[in-house]
Write an enzyme that holds these catalytic residues in place. Structure first.
Site, PDB file in Angstrom:
ATOM      1  N   SER A  98      35.800  34.367  39.093  1.00 55.30           N
ATOM      2  CA  SER A  98      35.023  34.920  40.196  1.00 55.30           C
ATOM      3  C   SER A  98      35.106  34.014  41.426  1.00 55.30           C
ATOM      4  CB  SER A  98      33.569  35.140  39.764  1.00 55.30           C
ATOM      5  OG  SER A  98      32.840  35.826  40.752  1.00 55.30           O
ATOM      6  N   ASP A 246      33.490  39.198  46.523  1.00 56.70           N
ATOM      7  CA  ASP A 246      33.878  37.955  45.865  1.00 56.70           C
ATOM      8  C   ASP A 246      35.197  38.212  45.121  1.00 56.70           C
ATOM      9  OD1 ASP A 246      33.052  39.390  43.650  1.00 56.70           O
ATOM     10  OD2 ASP A 246      31.577  37.928  42.967  1.00 56.70           O
ATOM     11  N   ASP A 248      36.365  38.699  42.019  1.00 60.24           N
ATOM     12  CA  ASP A 248      36.593  39.781  41.041  1.00 60.24           C
ATOM     13  C   ASP A 248      35.835  41.049  41.430  1.00 60.24           C
ATOM     14  OD1 ASP A 248      34.086  38.686  40.474  1.00 60.24           O
ATOM     15  OD2 ASP A 248      34.260  39.005  38.316  1.00 60.24           O
ATOM     16  N   ASP A 250      32.858  42.096  41.676  1.00 59.35           N
ATOM     17  CA  ASP A 250      31.675  42.692  41.033  1.00 59.35           C
ATOM     18  C   ASP A 250      30.450  42.577  41.944  1.00 59.35           C
ATOM     19  OD1 ASP A 250      31.294  39.959  40.735  1.00 59.35           O
ATOM     20  OD2 ASP A 250      30.635  40.069  38.657  1.00 59.35           O
TER      21      ASP A 250
END
Length: 459
Positions: A98, A246, A248, A250
């Site tokens: 992340s 961000d 990834d 999510d």
């Protein structure tokens, strides 16, 4: 037996080399397969330079445990969630760190139905088996298979089901900053859907190309220093909204038409209200850090606010228990019942863009009233040596004047005109403070300063 320090409370995350490498990734895959005995697992990885090699080592471990592996390639975490529940398979693993520094990587694990695997729901068992590293000799006749697949079309179909493109009648400009992370390929597909529907929405793409070198820095728009490129682009292009992800994707972070960053707290209220128009009386999950605006919005819209401990595993569990239509954290994690109660960084901005189109109001107009009614400090971190001692000092200082004390997550003190939440970090010597008031920005600022003075006083 070596202790594997990459196993954290909710996921796997560690410094490359000693904490996380291809051997450890293989052992994690083998342990996951041995513990859950899944028939089929989906794997994917973010753009980090080490993600592909770690993912293939993980896949080899899974296959050696007899598990068939489906590889969706470069992806965001929520694509793994989607693939797991959409394909009806036994689980999924995303290789991602992340927003952590360059020299880190990690993994997020789910089981059937995209249910999270964390501390007390299997992660400690996987850790125990991976640390022991005492796997039976491989029976090649029982080895699992490997197949590369794409779920991108089905995933984007699902995303577009949350909005009605016919609502987009007036021209709209959106700045979208993928931060050189994994979001770009999804944004391209969403843009195609808007064009096919002749929706007059322009996509202005910033740091769009996936690049594991992160030439523009690690994407973490929660940090003020990571917001400039998005806000500059909103100003330059006179855009209606800015969106930043961000690594990834999510989490998504929103900027209004004036290039001002909008705290995730107020987006929770905005989305809660939108969902309650679709389903009267529904339950909305929120975290304890900042609550008054969400409770006020949900109650006035005829919904039921339900507080949960902070963290994706807790929120998802509570969402399922309550069958809540939506859940939101001030940290920009948004959870949706129709997304298997999982968090998505793509669904929120689509919904907010639709609200801009339908209401005919700017984003600043939509949140302005709420920000004045319930001004907040945003989360403020303080590095402290004696965390427990400082928290006790704060308790003692405010205890006599306090009306309500809540310990759902850290401590929350509630007074007639203001409240605060104080939590210690699970992983660092940090205390996290959030303060809000009722219609009094001056009081909120003063109380924030008062608490920080106690926290940061030298001893």
């Amino acid at each position: 037996m070596d202790a594997l320090t990459c196993f954290k409370a909710y996921d796997i995350r560690g410094e490359l080399g000693k904490e996380l490498n291809e051997d450890i990734a293989y052992r994690i895959g083998r342990a996951y397969g041995e513990f859950l005995k899944p028939k089929t697992i989906v794997v994917g990885g973010d753009v980090r330079l080490t993600s592909e090699a770690l993912k293939m080592a993980l896949a080899n471990g899974l296959m050696d445990a007899g598990t068939d592996v489906l590889d969706i390639g470069m992806s965001g975490t929520e694509e793994i969630y989607f693939a797991t529940f959409h394909l009806g398979i036994d689980g999924g693993i995303e290789v991602t760190a992340s927003h952590n520094p360059m020299n880190y990587n990690g993994m997020k694990l789910v089981r059937e139905g995209a249910r999270p695997i964390s501390g007390d729901t299997g992660l400690r068992d996987v850790q125990r088996l991976a640390e022991a590293n005492e796997f039976a000799n491989l029976d090649s006749t029982k080895r699992g298979s490997y197949k590369q697949i794409s779920i991108l079309d089905a995933y984007v179909d699902h995303l577009m089901g949350y909005i009605n493109l016919a609502n987009f009648k007036q021209p709209m400009k959106l700045v979208i900053n993928s931060g050189n992370g994994a979001a770009g390929h999804v944004i391209d597909e969403i843009e195609k859907r808007f064009k096919q529907a002749n929706a007059p929405v322009s996509f202005i793409k910033v740091h769009h190309q996936a690049d594991g070198n992160f030439p523009n820095g690690i994407p973490n728009p929660l940090l003020p220093e990571c917001r400039k490129d998005t806000s500059d682009a909103v100003r330059e292009h006179n855009a209606d909204m800015g969106i930043a992800f961000d690594g990834d994707f999510d989490r998504c972070f929103l900027f209004d038409e004036n290039a001002e960053f909008i705290e995730g707290y107020y987006i929770v209220g905005l989305l809660a209200e939108a969902f309650l128009k679709k389903e009267q009386g529904a339950k909305i999950i929120h975290d304890p850090r900042l609550t008054w605006n969400t409770i006020d919005v949900v109650t006035k819209a005829g919904g039921i606010p339900v507080m949960s401990k902070t963290g994706h595993a807790f929120i998802k569990e509570r969402m399922r228990e309550e069958d809540a239509i939506y859940g939101g954290e001030m940290s920009a994690h948004h959870y949706f019942r129709d997304f298997a109660y999982c968090d998505s960084g793509m669904i929120p901005w689509l919904l907010v863009a639709e609200l801009l189109a339908v209401k005919g109001q700017t984003l600043s107009q939509q949140v302005e009233e709420r920000m004045k009614a319930f001004p907040c400090s945003g989360e403020i971190n303080s590095k402290i040596k004696n965390v427990a001692g400082k928290i006790e000092k704060i308790k003692a200082f405010y205890h006599n004047d306090c009306g309500v004390v809540d310990t759902t997550d850290g401590i929350s003190f509630e007074f007639e005109q203001w409240r605060f939440n104080l939590r210690s970090s699970n992983t660092e010597p940090l205390v996290r403070l959030n303060v809000e008031s009722f219609n009094d920005n001056h009081m909120m600022a003063n109380k924030t300063e008062e608490i920080l003075k106690i926290l940061r006083a030298e001893e």
